[in-house]
Design an enzyme around this catalytic site. Structure first.
Site, mmCIF file in Angstrom:
data_model
loop_
_atom_site.group_PDB
_atom_site.id
_atom_site.type_symbol
_atom_site.label_atom_id
_atom_site.label_comp_id
_atom_site.label_asym_id
_atom_site.label_seq_id
_atom_site.Cartn_x
_atom_site.Cartn_y
_atom_site.Cartn_z
ATOM 1 N N LYS A 13 0.815 -1.208 0.000
ATOM 2 C CA LYS A 13 0.000 0.000 0.000
ATOM 3 C C LYS A 13 0.854 1.265 0.000
ATOM 4 C CE LYS A 13 -2.211 -1.026 3.792
ATOM 5 N NZ LYS A 13 -1.526 -2.314 4.085
ATOM 6 N N ARG A 88 -9.060 1.177 9.513
ATOM 7 C CA ARG A 88 -8.681 -0.222 9.699
ATOM 8 C C ARG A 88 -9.827 -1.060 10.269
ATOM 9 N NH1 ARG A 88 -2.435 -0.442 11.922
ATOM 10 N NH2 ARG A 88 -1.443 0.133 9.959
ATOM 11 N N ARG A 123 12.002 -6.547 4.727
ATOM 12 C CA ARG A 123 11.881 -5.100 4.900
ATOM 13 C C ARG A 123 12.936 -4.543 5.851
ATOM 14 N NH1 ARG A 123 5.735 -3.159 6.077
ATOM 15 N NH2 ARG A 123 4.948 -3.079 3.942
ATOM 16 N N ARG A 156 12.143 -3.189 11.578
ATOM 17 C CA ARG A 156 11.179 -2.722 12.576
ATOM 18 C C ARG A 156 10.581 -3.919 13.300
ATOM 19 N NH1 ARG A 156 7.838 0.504 8.702
ATOM 20 N NH2 ARG A 156 6.205 -0.767 9.608
ATOM 21 N N ARG A 167 -0.286 -9.516 13.068
ATOM 22 C CA ARG A 167 -0.863 -8.435 12.272
ATOM 23 C C ARG A 167 -1.789 -8.976 11.178
ATOM 24 N NH1 ARG A 167 3.658 -4.790 10.016
ATOM 25 N NH2 ARG A 167 1.965 -3.314 9.647
#
Length: 210
Positions: A13, A88, A123, A156, A167
């Protein structure tokens, strides 16, 4: 044009929002970026949000809607914007609706969980300036070092495997129902994930009529 980007964490996104922002000339409003800035600066909202994010939980609606409403009042949003990371939950969607925030289209990026898990593992983000990287899709020129400022790259906490699983579950339980909510309003567009960033961007632009 006022848009929402929906999709599981790691669906791309943020990357697609950057591309759309450049092509359409409207800002991307990323709650993730706003929250991380607040956390880095140690603001009251940032400290509250951090405790939820560290556990892989959603930040409460009142914090999110307050942050977003403040941002949408700024002059650069007058001609439109792209929301990434909010709403969300259906509760957040209804709160935005009640606040007079409406949208032209909601883009839902469709991608399998196993693809997301592979993506998230790679990531990295600069610990100093926040520039994002990916070990295979968008690697830095020098391993572990930011191209932009020379700062060290880090993974992260919310990109680590155990948090990714949490998540994804939260997404399926609480965010995915938004697809039905916006489909009922007639503004949902399904975007099938493509093998490349450019491919997905092309599908999005075609869906928007460009």
């Amino acid at each position: 044009m006022k848009l929402i980007l929906l999709g599981a964490p790691g669906a791309g996104k943020g990357t697609q929002a950057e591309i759309l922002s450049a092509k359409l000339g409207i800002p991307t409003i990323s709650t993730g970026t706003i929250l991380r800035t607040a956390i880095k600066e140690g603001t009251p909202i940032g400290l509250k949000a951090k405790s939820y994010m560290d556990d892989g939980h959603l930040v409460p609606d009142e914090l999110i809607i307050g942050i977003v409403a403040e941002r949408l009042e700024q002059d650069d949003c007058a001609q439109g914007y792209i929301l990434d990371g909010v709403p969300r939950t259906i509760g957040q969607a209804e709160a935005l609706n009640a606040a007079g925030v409406f949208f032209d289209h909601v883009l839902s990026i469709e991608i399998a969980d196993q693809v997301i898990e592979q993506r998230m593992e790679g990531r990295r983000v600069c610990s100093q300036c926040g520039t994002p990287y990916h070990l295979t899709a968008r690697p830095p020129k020098q391993e572990g070092i930011c191209d932009a400022c020379g700062g060290p790259l880090m993974q992260r906490d919310d990109d680590k495997p155990e948090t990714v699983h949490k998540r994804l579950k939260v997404y399926h339980d609480e965010t995915e129902p938004l697809k039905g909510y916006y489909e009922a309003k007639g503004i949902l567009l399904h975007i099938e994930n493509q093998a490349t960033i450019e491919g997905t961007s092309k599908v999005i632009m075609e869906a928007l009529g460009f």
